[in-house]
Motif scaffolding. Structure first.
Motif, PDB file in Angstrom:
ATOM      1  N   TYR A   1       6.649  -0.913   3.925  1.00  0.00           N
ATOM      2  CA  TYR A   1       7.148  -0.255   5.239  1.00  0.00           C
ATOM      3  C   TYR A   1       7.492  -1.837   5.922  1.00  0.00           C
ATOM      4  O   TYR A   1       8.529  -1.667   6.818  1.00  0.00           O
ATOM      5  CB  TYR A   1       6.085   0.236   6.278  1.00  0.00           C
ATOM      6  CG  TYR A   1       5.956   1.635   5.588  1.00  0.00           C
ATOM      7  CD1 TYR A   1       5.093   2.220   4.517  1.00  0.00           C
ATOM      8  CD2 TYR A   1       6.716   2.815   6.250  1.00  0.00           C
ATOM      9  CE1 TYR A   1       5.307   3.448   4.183  1.00  0.00           C
ATOM     10  CE2 TYR A   1       6.837   3.891   5.678  1.00  0.00           C
ATOM     11  CZ  TYR A   1       6.124   4.538   4.695  1.00  0.00           C
ATOM     12  OH  TYR A   1       6.056   5.746   4.239  1.00  0.00           O
TER      13      TYR A   1
ATOM     14  N   PRO B   1       5.056   7.459   9.958  1.00  0.00           N
ATOM     15  CA  PRO B   1       4.285   8.530   9.472  1.00  0.00           C
ATOM     16  C   PRO B   1       3.063   8.542   9.686  1.00  0.00           C
ATOM     17  O   PRO B   1       2.237   7.455   9.794  1.00  0.00           O
ATOM     18  CB  PRO B   1       4.685   8.591   8.092  1.00  0.00           C
ATOM     19  CG  PRO B   1       5.775   7.845   7.941  1.00  0.00           C
ATOM     20  CD  PRO B   1       5.951   6.705   8.874  1.00  0.00           C
TER      21      PRO B   1
ATOM     22  N   ARG C   1      -2.270  10.534   7.365  1.00  0.00           N
ATOM     23  CA  ARG C   1      -2.219  11.628   6.553  1.00  0.00           C
ATOM     24  C   ARG C   1      -1.043  11.703   5.749  1.00  0.00           C
ATOM     25  O   ARG C   1      -0.967  12.013   4.418  1.00  0.00           O
ATOM     26  CB  ARG C   1      -2.650  12.966   6.927  1.00  0.00           C
ATOM     27  CG  ARG C   1      -3.913  12.976   7.684  1.00  0.00           C
ATOM     28  CD  ARG C   1      -4.347  14.349   8.116  1.00  0.00           C
ATOM     29  NE  ARG C   1      -5.955  14.372   8.786  1.00  0.00           N
ATOM     30  CZ  ARG C   1      -6.842  14.596   8.098  1.00  0.00           C
ATOM     31  NH1 ARG C   1      -6.791  14.970   6.726  1.00  0.00           N
ATOM     32  NH2 ARG C   1      -7.993  14.610   8.788  1.00  0.00           N
ATOM     33  N   VAL C   2       0.137  11.470   6.284  1.00  0.00           N
ATOM     34  CA  VAL C   2       1.300  12.075   5.671  1.00  0.00           C
ATOM     35  C   VAL C   2       1.777  10.733   4.701  1.00  0.00           C
ATOM     36  O   VAL C   2       2.028  10.947   3.670  1.00  0.00           O
ATOM     37  CB  VAL C   2       2.562  11.908   6.814  1.00  0.00           C
ATOM     38  CG1 VAL C   2       4.061  11.848   6.156  1.00  0.00           C
ATOM     39  CG2 VAL C   2       2.472  13.222   7.397  1.00  0.00           C
ATOM     40  N   LEU C   3       1.269   9.465   5.178  1.00  0.00           N
ATOM     41  CA  LEU C   3       1.383   8.435   4.185  1.00  0.00           C
ATOM     42  C   LEU C   3       0.466   8.597   2.974  1.00  0.00           C
ATOM     43  O   LEU C   3       1.089   8.136   1.754  1.00  0.00           O
ATOM     44  CB  LEU C   3       1.216   6.950   5.129  1.00  0.00           C
ATOM     45  CG  LEU C   3       1.786   6.682   6.217  1.00  0.00           C
ATOM     46  CD1 LEU C   3       1.216   5.425   6.701  1.00  0.00           C
ATOM     47  CD2 LEU C   3       3.241   6.010   5.399  1.00  0.00           C
TER      48      LEU C   3
ATOM     49  N   ARG D   1      -0.677  11.380   1.729  1.00  0.00           N
ATOM     50  CA  ARG D   1       0.279  12.353   0.901  1.00  0.00           C
ATOM     51  C   ARG D   1       1.369  11.857  -0.015  1.00  0.00           C
ATOM     52  O   ARG D   1       1.486  12.037  -1.246  1.00  0.00           O
ATOM     53  CB  ARG D   1       0.342  13.491   1.689  1.00  0.00           C
ATOM     54  CG  ARG D   1       0.814  14.624   0.680  1.00  0.00           C
ATOM     55  CD  ARG D   1       0.893  15.922   1.585  1.00  0.00           C
ATOM     56  NE  ARG D   1       1.902  15.881   2.766  1.00  0.00           N
ATOM     57  CZ  ARG D   1       1.662  15.939   3.850  1.00  0.00           C
ATOM     58  NH1 ARG D   1       0.374  15.837   4.426  1.00  0.00           N
ATOM     59  NH2 ARG D   1       2.804  15.867   4.890  1.00  0.00           N
ATOM     60  N   GLN D   2       2.233  11.194   0.760  1.00  0.00           N
ATOM     61  CA  GLN D   2       3.536  10.953   0.266  1.00  0.00           C
ATOM     62  C   GLN D   2       3.570   9.748  -0.840  1.00  0.00           C
ATOM     63  O   GLN D   2       4.298  10.103  -1.909  1.00  0.00           O
ATOM     64  CB  GLN D   2       4.500  10.337   1.459  1.00  0.00           C
ATOM     65  CG  GLN D   2       5.043  11.424   2.287  1.00  0.00           C
ATOM     66  CD  GLN D   2       6.049  10.693   3.391  1.00  0.00           C
ATOM     67  OE1 GLN D   2       5.914   9.403   3.351  1.00  0.00           O
ATOM     68  NE2 GLN D   2       6.845  11.535   3.920  1.00  0.00           N
ATOM     69  N   HIS D   3       2.370   8.878  -0.707  1.00  0.00           N
ATOM     70  CA  HIS D   3       2.386   8.038  -1.677  1.00  0.00           C
ATOM     71  C   HIS D   3       1.082   8.069  -2.675  1.00  0.00           C
ATOM     72  O   HIS D   3       0.619   7.126  -3.454  1.00  0.00           O
ATOM     73  CB  HIS D   3       2.050   6.434  -0.990  1.00  0.00           C
ATOM     74  CG  HIS D   3       3.306   6.284  -0.001  1.00  0.00           C
ATOM     75  ND1 HIS D   3       4.635   5.642  -0.625  1.00  0.00           N
ATOM     76  CD2 HIS D   3       3.503   6.374   1.181  1.00  0.00           C
ATOM     77  CE1 HIS D   3       5.207   5.460   0.321  1.00  0.00           C
ATOM     78  NE2 HIS D   3       4.853   5.767   1.394  1.00  0.00           N
ATOM     79  N   THR D   4       0.383   9.223  -2.569  1.00  0.00           N
ATOM     80  CA  THR D   4      -0.628   9.716  -3.485  1.00  0.00           C
ATOM     81  C   THR D   4      -1.709   8.531  -3.595  1.00  0.00           C
ATOM     82  O   THR D   4      -2.191   7.960  -4.517  1.00  0.00           O
ATOM     83  CB  THR D   4      -0.010   9.771  -4.873  1.00  0.00           C
ATOM     84  OG1 THR D   4       1.171  10.465  -4.936  1.00  0.00           O
ATOM     85  CG2 THR D   4      -1.079  10.661  -5.832  1.00  0.00           C
TER      86      THR D   4
END
Length: 481
Positions: free
Chosen positions: A18, A34, A37-39, A41-44
């Protein structure tokens, strides 16, 4: 990615991803990141790893955390911002003089009281930066718990619980004080008024920073005291060499008044060695040192700053502060630690305004004793940092070539130096005609040496209306060229 990248911890790899986006202008100042939580989820990744990456970018100054809003990109680089010119120490002091600024201040303040679209003249944050709902709830709670608050007399020197909170928080700035040493006042301006009345008489000389807060000059004029302006740096504060020369020249200097942290209007922060030397200098000369420390809680980063009072071993420093800038502009609530003048200040306070109301002290004391106060300070510092950077960028973009400005490490305003030949009074009048209010530099000195300076508020959100105001100010300035 190369092997070195894979050797880095996962949170550092995510932070670098980022950071690259920020530096490539994919993410811009003010953009929301983001959510954690989104980070994750998106980056596992785990939530803890995503949160650690955001905190790392925040610690490095790339992101700003806003309570209950998430992380936002903040401006990092400010190309083209020229520092304010340092004062010329080779020039002799102006003679100490009765201030005579009241007419100028009164005229400008009177003109500025008309309705404006954009107020860049004040030195306070926007209303939304302060914990209005929480303070309102505490106000109602205080009346429920003590319904006789308005029907009984206040404590003479201030509410005991409020003073206890102040004494505890003073530890972080190096002061070890008994709550009984604290006198509660109607804002910092009353504290300064009382301090000056305690240590000096009409006709005496008071050394002040130059430029300095015009309210101080008004107080001195009302007391019949003479101001001796001491050159002051936007980097390190009052010139100790110039002050030493003044002490050798004048035999009736009774006090020195300084703002050691985020000086108004320069924004300077006095180095630690500078503070120690100033305290010692005043003690050796047997003149009072009056400290206005109303802004230190707004410093963006770094450890808490040490007050001048922390270096005082003889009671020669009078410490003054308030909550007006940092917690609630609507509360005129301040305090002072008067040192060896405590008894005299207490008597002057009683003769002048009697006691402060209990209600405001109860509200402030409860809020400051809770974790919510530190969360509030974190929030307001972050917002002010972003707004300062956006203000500086607008100045570079729209003001005349050669314009300089301070970039203080905190606070609610910037000090702008225009090229020689500009008149802050004329800019003030032309801006007011377009319903934009600024603070002209001539307010901050009894001389005219700062007439090509202006002070601009950076406490307001950088809305489209504010952006347009900077465009208009630039057009006004170009019309003067």
């Amino acid at each position: 990615m190369d092997s070195k990248t894979f050797q880095q911890p996962l949170y550092r790899q995510l932070a670098n991803h980022y950071l690259d986006a920020i530096q490539a202008s994919v993410l811009h100042p003010g953009d929301r990141m983001p959510s954690v939580r989104v980070l994750a989820r998106q980056h596992t990744l785990s939530l803890a790893t995503a949160l650690q990456a955001c905190r790392l970018l925040e610690s490095e100054g790339w992101l700003e955390a806003r309570p209950r809003s998430g992380y936002f990109v903040r401006s990092q680089k400010l190309p083209g911002v020229l520092a304010v010119t340092e004062p010329d120490m080779s020039k002799p002091h102006d003679a100490a003089q009765f201030v005579g600024i009241h007419q100028n201040v009164s005229e400008i303040i009177s003109m500025g009281q008309r309705k404006v679209r954009v107020n860049l003249g004040r030195a306070a944050g926007a209303p939304e930066l302060y914990p209005e709902k929480q303070l309102n709830a505490l106000a109602a709670r205080a009346l429920r718990e003590k319904p006789d608050l308005f029907s009984r007399q206040s404590y003479p020197t201030g509410n005991a619980a409020f003073k206890s909170v102040l004494a505890k928080r003073a530890l972080s700035s190096g002061m070890t004080i008994n709550p009984d040493e604290i006198l509660v006042t109607h804002g910092c301006i009353e504290a300064l008024n009382l301090a000056l009345r305690a240590v000096a008489q009409p006709g005496d000389v008071i050394a002040v920073e130059s430029p300095t807060f015009y309210g101080l000059l008004q107080v001195m004029e009302s007391l019949g005291m003479r101001a001796l302006e001491i050159p002051t740096s936007a980097q390190t504060g009052i010139s100790l060499e110039a002050l030493e020369l003044a002490l050798q020249t004048y035999d009736n200097i009774k006090a020195v008044v300084v703002v050691p942290h985020l000086q108004n209007p320069l924004g300077s922060i006095m180095p630690e060695a500078h503070k120690k030397r100033l305290v010692q200098l005043c003690e050796t000369a047997d003149i009072a040192l009056i400290e206005d420390d109303s802004y230190s809680a707004l410093v963006h980063d770094g450890p808490p700053l040490t007050s001048l009072k922390a270096h005082d071993t003889s009671g020669n420093v009078i410490h003054c502060a308030s909550l007006h800038k940092i917690l609630a502009p609507g509360l005129r609530l301040g305090w002072m630690i008067a040192g060896r003048w405590h008894a005299r200040v207490n008597m002057l306070k009683y003769a002048q305004t009697r006691y402060n109301d209990e209600w405001s002290q109860t509200i402030a004391g409860k809020f400051m004793a809770s974790p919510a106060f530190d969360r509030h300070l974190h929030k307001i510092r972050g917002a002010l940092r972003i707004q300062r950077d956006l203000t500086a960028e607008a100045i570079v973009r729209h003001f005349p070539v050669g314009t300089r400005c301070s970039l203080p490490n905190g606070g609610v305003s910037v000090w702008v130096e225009l090229p020689a030949g500009f008149s802050s009074k004329k800019i003030f009048e032309a801006a007011l005609a377009q319903e934009i209010l600024i603070s002209p530099g001539l307010l901050f000195s009894n001389s005219h040496r700062f007439d090509h300076f202006i002070r601009l508020n950076c406490g307001m959100p950088f809305s489209e209306e504010v952006k347009q105001a900077y465009v208009q100010l630039g057009n006004i300035m170009r019309a003067q060229q």
